[in-house]
Each structure stands twice: as structure tokens, then as C-alpha cells.
Scaffold this active site. Structure first.
Site, PDB file in Angstrom:
ATOM      1  CG  ASN A   7      46.048  46.064 -26.521  1.00 37.55           C
ATOM      2  OD1 ASN A   7      46.194  46.386 -27.702  1.00 37.55           O
ATOM      3  ND2 ASN A   7      46.073  44.802 -26.109  1.00 37.55           N
ATOM      4  CE  LYS A   9      42.703  43.528 -26.412  1.00 32.05           C
ATOM      5  NZ  LYS A   9      42.043  42.416 -25.759  1.00 32.05           N
ATOM      6  CG  HIS A  94      47.795  40.593 -25.551  1.00 30.35           C
ATOM      7  ND1 HIS A  94      46.729  39.774 -25.798  1.00 30.35           N
ATOM      8  CD2 HIS A  94      47.325  41.602 -24.787  1.00 30.35           C
ATOM      9  CE1 HIS A  94      45.643  40.283 -25.223  1.00 30.35           C
ATOM     10  NE2 HIS A  94      45.984  41.399 -24.601  1.00 30.35           N
ATOM     11  CD  GLU A  96      43.322  39.542 -27.379  1.00 30.36           C
ATOM     12  OE1 GLU A  96      43.866  40.435 -28.058  1.00 30.36           O
ATOM     13  OE2 GLU A  96      42.387  39.780 -26.573  1.00 30.36           O
ATOM     14  CD  GLU A 166      46.585  42.002 -20.298  1.00 31.35           C
ATOM     15  OE1 GLU A 166      45.841  42.980 -20.223  1.00 31.35           O
ATOM     16  OE2 GLU A 166      46.896  41.478 -21.375  1.00 31.35           O
ATOM     17  N   GLY A 172      38.589  40.436 -21.975  1.00 34.72           N
ATOM     18  CA  GLY A 172      37.472  40.573 -22.904  1.00 34.72           C
ATOM     19  C   GLY A 172      36.215  39.844 -22.475  1.00 34.72           C
ATOM     20  CB  SER A 210      37.106  42.549 -17.665  1.00 34.70           C
ATOM     21  OG  SER A 210      36.860  41.590 -18.681  1.00 34.70           O
TER      22      SER A 210
HETATM   23  P1  PGA Z   1      40.090  43.756 -22.008  1.00 36.82           P
HETATM   24  O1  PGA Z   1      41.496  43.420 -22.676  1.00 36.82           O
HETATM   25  O2  PGA Z   1      40.282  45.017 -21.203  1.00 36.82           O
HETATM   26  O3  PGA Z   1      39.143  43.925 -23.150  1.00 36.82           O
HETATM   27  O4  PGA Z   1      39.733  42.618 -21.130  1.00 36.82           O
HETATM   28  C1  PGA Z   1      42.686  43.579 -21.955  1.00 36.82           C
HETATM   29  C2  PGA Z   1      43.847  43.196 -22.810  1.00 36.82           C
HETATM   30  O5  PGA Z   1      43.695  42.304 -23.653  1.00 36.82           O
HETATM   31  O6  PGA Z   1      44.946  43.756 -22.675  1.00 36.82           O
END
Ligand code: PGA
Length: 255
Positions: A7, A9, A94, A96, A166, A172, A210
Site C-alpha cells: 500500500n 499510500k 483503511h 487512516e 491491522e 506506521g 509495521s
Molecule cells: P505500515 O502501514 O506498514 O506503514 O505500518 C500498513 C498499512 O497502513 O496498511
């Protein structure tokens, strides 16, 4: 077969996306065992990335889609538009987007319905935040997200549905969940889906939060973990290559 999803982003533009896509293809070249690799570039990069991945094993996924087919929805992108660009998957819900854009379970449900109707395979993201985990509510939260996200949507036996567990506190932050916790939640999700879904679609449950080149193997070696959804490490080719290699190692060990 293990699945690795990148992803990207809003971290890369078109030029970087093209370079990354080329790099991912190079990483897979010459490998006898191949995991399923899905890259999710930003919308603006799809036309160019599509040319790069054409005739390769690498597939494309959208980071989000809207819930209508067409119309006066300024700034939105429909599943049909994505499908026309050769996209097969759509990340939906997601954290976010849930958190920053107030995306609700109801909106997520409509997105899944529309994406599925256009032939895209939904990747529904679920997961609890830190307070909810500390309060012992993680399973209830995930169960509610599954119910509300999937309610009223009919999956047939041959349909595919991806779930990404997740935990928000792991995204992140560099602080991945322990693989034992992920396994526990994955089997909970698998059990729970049997109650929600009437038929038996092909379900894959991925862990995200992560994941990097160092810890990927600890998740992927678990039979309960069908793959990983990778954010930050997916735009770093060396890291993403290590994650792909970890999947290959696990898959070759299973033969
Ligand atoms: P990350 O993000 O690997 O940077 O923790 C995962 C995601 O948001 O799908």
C-alpha cells in the site's frame, strides 16, 4: 499461496511508482516459487504502472474506491473506473480513512458492495486502537467492523474476499503486533466470518502494521496468516524484496 500487498499510500508520485513497480518485477524475476504480489499505487499513477506490470505476475489494487458507479461526486473514483484500468483489488476501510476522513462502517459497506459488483476483490481492513486493546475490547471491535462492513452483501462460494487485520496502534509506528496476537485474531476473524457469510467464499486474512523485512517471516510462517499488507516498507524496494523472499521461503518450506 501467500499474498503480499504493498500500500504505497500518498508516499510516491507517478515517476517513483513506475520505478518501484519495475523494481518489484525485477525482484520476482527468475524465482521458481511466486507469492501473489499486489501493488496499490496512488490513483494518478495507475495508467503508467499498468504498462509496467502488463504481462507480469504483479497485480494492481486501489487504495480506496467510491460507492457509486458514476455521477456528480467531485473528486471520487468509482470501482468501474479502476476496473477499466486493469485493477483487480480494492483496499476498503483503511484505518487512516476511518480516522482522518470519518469513514463509517456504513460507507465501507456500500464501497464493498459496489466494488464487488464491478468484479473487484475487496480487501476489508479491520482493527482496534490502543485504548480498545488495553480495555480488552479488541475482539468486540473487530467483530462489529466485520458485521457492519459485510452486512447484506452476498458472497458466492467461488467469490474472493480479503480481510486485513491491522491493529491501529501498529500502523506506521514501527511497533508490529506479536505474531501470536495476530494469529489469535486471524482465527477469531475466520470463525466469525463463517457466522456472517452464508456461503463459503475464498477468504484470505492478512496481517498489516509495521511489517518489514526483518519481521515478515514471523507472520508469514504462520498458517493462519495468508499474507501481509505492507505500508512504509512497501515503498522501500530492499525491504519489500526481503518480505517477498520471506514469503517464498515459507512457501518453499511447505512443498
Ligand atoms: P505500515 O502501514 O506498514 O506503514 O505500518 C500498513 C498499512 O497502513 O496498511
Amino acid at each position: 499461496m501467500k499474498t503480499i500487498i504493498g500500500n504505497w499510500k500518498m508516499k510516491v508520485g507517478t515517476r517513483e511508482s513506475v520505478a518501484l513497480a519495475r523494481g518489484v518485477i525485477m525482484t520476482l524475476r527468475g524465482k521458481k516459487t511466486l507469492p501473489e504480489v499486489i501493488i496499490c499505487p496512488p490513483f494518478v499513477a495507475f495508467s503508467e504502472v499498468r504498462k509496467v506490470v502488463a504481462r507480469s505476475q504483479v497485480q494492481m489494487g486501489a487504495q480506496d474506491v467510491f460507492w457509486e458507479e458514476e455521477g456528480s461526486f467531485t473528486g471520487e473514483i468509482s470501482p468501474r473506473m479502476m476496473s477499466e484500468l486493469g485493477v483487480n483489488y480494492a483496499i476498503i476501510g483503511h484505518s487512516e480513512r476511518r480516522r482522518l476522513l470519518n469513514e463509517t462502517d456504513e460507507m465501507i459497506n456500500k464501497k464493498i458492495r459496489e466494488a464487488k459488483g464491478e468484479g473487484l476483490i475487496p480487501i476489508l481492513c479491520v482493527g482496534e486502537n490502543k485504548e480498545q486493546r488495553d480495555a480488552g475490547q479488541a475482539f468486540d471491535i473487530v467483530a462489529a467492523q466485520l458485521h457492519e462492513g459485510l452486512t447484506g452483501i452476498k458472497f458466492r462460494d467461488k467469490d474472493k474476499l480479503f480481510l486485513a487485520y491491522e491493529p491501529i496502534w501498529a500502523i506506521g509506528t514501527g511497533q508490529a503486533a506479536f505474531s501470536d496476537d495476530a494469529v489469535e485474531m486471524h482465527s477469531f476473524i475466520r470463525q466469525h466470518l463463517k457466522e456472517i457469510l452464508k456461503n463459503n467464499p475464498e477468504v484470505k486474512i492478512l496481517y498489516g502494521g509495521s511489517v518489514d523485512g526483518e519481521n515478515a517471516y514471523s507472520f508469514l510462517r504462520e498458517p493462519e496468516v495468508d499474507g501481509v499488507l505492507v505500508g512504509s516498507a512497501s515503498v522501500k524496494l530492499v525491504q519489500f524484496g526481503k518480505i517477498i523472499n520471506a514469503a517464498i521461503e515459507v512457501m518453499e518450506g511447505e512443498k
